[in-house]
Scaffold this motif. Structure first.
Motif, PDB file in Angstrom:
ATOM      1  N   ASP A 318       0.989  -0.799   0.175  1.00 29.06           N
ATOM      2  CA  ASP A 318       0.003  -0.020  -0.233  1.00 29.06           C
ATOM      3  C   ASP A 318       0.785   1.390   0.010  1.00 29.06           C
ATOM      4  N   MET A 319       0.817   1.913  -0.654  1.00 31.48           N
ATOM      5  CA  MET A 319       0.789   3.675  -0.740  1.00 31.48           C
ATOM      6  C   MET A 319       0.465   5.062  -1.313  1.00 31.48           C
ATOM      7  N   ASP A 320       0.268   5.479  -0.517  1.00 32.15           N
ATOM      8  CA  ASP A 320      -0.279   6.819  -0.776  1.00 32.15           C
ATOM      9  C   ASP A 320       0.735   7.533  -1.292  1.00 32.15           C
ATOM     10  N   VAL A 321       0.468   8.838  -2.178  1.00 30.97           N
ATOM     11  CA  VAL A 321       1.234   9.718  -2.716  1.00 30.97           C
ATOM     12  C   VAL A 321       0.303  10.736  -2.736  1.00 30.97           C
ATOM     13  N   LEU A 322       1.157  11.953  -2.215  1.00 36.78           N
ATOM     14  CA  LEU A 322       0.216  13.723  -2.236  1.00 36.78           C
ATOM     15  C   LEU A 322       1.224  14.343  -3.168  1.00 36.78           C
TER      16      LEU A 322
END
Length: 384
Positions: A318-322
């Motif tokens: 899982d990874m979020d990129v802002l």
């Protein structure tokens, strides 16, 4: 810090229509060589005299003894010659016995020559040791080619139509090579799916640039200020494995793109920005994203762009990129209008774009940063 109004998101695709004129010029450079030839006017040697000359046939050999029958001083033997100048050089027989000079004439090739008996009163002045001088014939030099209206140096015409080649690279990148021999040290603009930035040719009129692909079939245009240009196309096989975000501007706007990967804070290793852009190894190993800055800052009021690429199709977990667009307030842009545009392309090739135009704060805010809201959609990646 100034409070910015919320900017509405505008979705759509952008295309660039560029008219390129191709002029093919061919020329031949010709040169001619010229020469001159002259023939000397030589008249046969003659002696004009009323005294008759008696001609007798004689046979001479090198071993004949001329002393017994040597002629008197009243007679002279002259050997016929094909050279008039030699015939004029007759030996003085008044002071010297002909017999003493005879051996000098005894050459094998004198057989069957003509002997001429000359009366004594036909005297020739003594030449002594004065060297025999031959008249020289000087030819006029060949005329210069310039005097004949012919160019002395040939000019080879150069094909001025620019050319461009494109080839795919790893990471959904495309390498382009521009060849424009008539555009040395010249700026030109790269157009690709709405993205635009300036580049410069070298002193030989060439340029090599790596461009992040914004479509699976990458059509890239190079356009010069005078209307010359070239187009190249490349198929990008791994395009669907990546997300792309583009922030572009013109002049001294001093805007930048930041990506905060996996909840990173400002200044962390996973905070990707201009001073910590990552690299291609990080991208191809699916460890995180890579930021490229495109454009040439030496071009006056030039077009610049930053492109963030993330390996959406191959990253694990899982990874979020802002994604955040920022603008620094500087002495060059304070109080002036700022224009910027964002382009975002997903693995499916669908692109969205947003234009931003605003007036920067006054110069007493120099050193601060503005957060340009809602220029991009954040990336939320589920585990695969």
């Amino acid at each position: 810090m100034a409070q910015l109004k919320k900017i509405g998101m505008a979705a759509g695709t952008f295309s660039v229509a560029l008219g390129i004129g191709f002029v093919m010029q061919n020329g031949d450079a010709l040169a001619s060589r010229f020469g001159t030839g002259e023939t000397a006017d030589v008249r046969p040697f003659t002696v004009e005299d009323e005294t008759p000359v008696q001609v007798v046939q004689a046979s001479l050999t090198s071993d004949v003894d001329l002393t017994s029958d040597a002629p008197t001083n009243a007679e002279i033997v002259a050997v016929a010659s094909t050279n008039p100048m030699e015939e004029a050089a007759i030996a003085d027989v008044a002071e010297t016995d002909i017999a003493d000079e005879a051996p000098a004439l005894m050459e094998p090739d004198l057989v069957n020559q003509i002997a001429v008996t000359v009366p004594a009163d036909m005297r020739v002045p003594d030449l002594g040791e004065t060297p025999l001088q031959l008249a020289s014939i000087e030819r006029d030099p060949a005329p210069l080619l310039s005097e004949l209206g012919v160019a002395e140096t040939a000019t080879v015409e150069v094909d001025c139509v620019p050319e461009m080649m494109a080839a795919p690279l790893a990471g959904a990148m495309v390498e382009i090579a521009v060849v424009a021999p008539c555009h040395t040290d010249a700026s030109f603009t790269i157009h690709h799916q709405g993205m635009m930035f300036n580049a410069m040719t070298t002193e030989t009129g060439t340029a090599k640039i790596t461009v992040p692909a914004l479509s699976a079939t990458a059509v890239i245009i190079a356009a010069f200020d005078n209307g010359d240009g070239a187009v190249a196309t490349a198929q990008v096989p791994d395009f669907a494995a990546f997300d792309r975000a583009v922030l572009q501007w013109q002049g001294a706007a001093d805007v930048s793109l930041s990506a905060y990967e996996g909840g990173a804070a400002f200044g962390d290793a996973n905070h990707i920005h201009g001073d910590n852009p990552g690299d291609m190894d990080r991208l191809t190993a699916s460890e995180g994203g890579y930021l490229m800055r495109l454009g040439d800052a030496t071009v006056e009021n030039g077009l610049m762009a930053e492109v963030y690429t993330f390996p959406t199709g191959t990253v694990v977990g899982d990874m979020d990129v802002l994604l955040v667009a920022e603008a620094a307030i500087t002495d060059q842009n304070c109080g002036n209008e700022l224009s910027a545009q964002s382009i975002q392309v997903g693995p499916d090739g669908v692109a969205s774009a947003l234009d931003l135009t605003m007036v920067m704060p006054d110069c007493d805010a120099v050193g601060d940063f503005l957060i340009l809201q809602n220029m991009f959609e954040d990336l939320t990646l589920a585990a695969r």
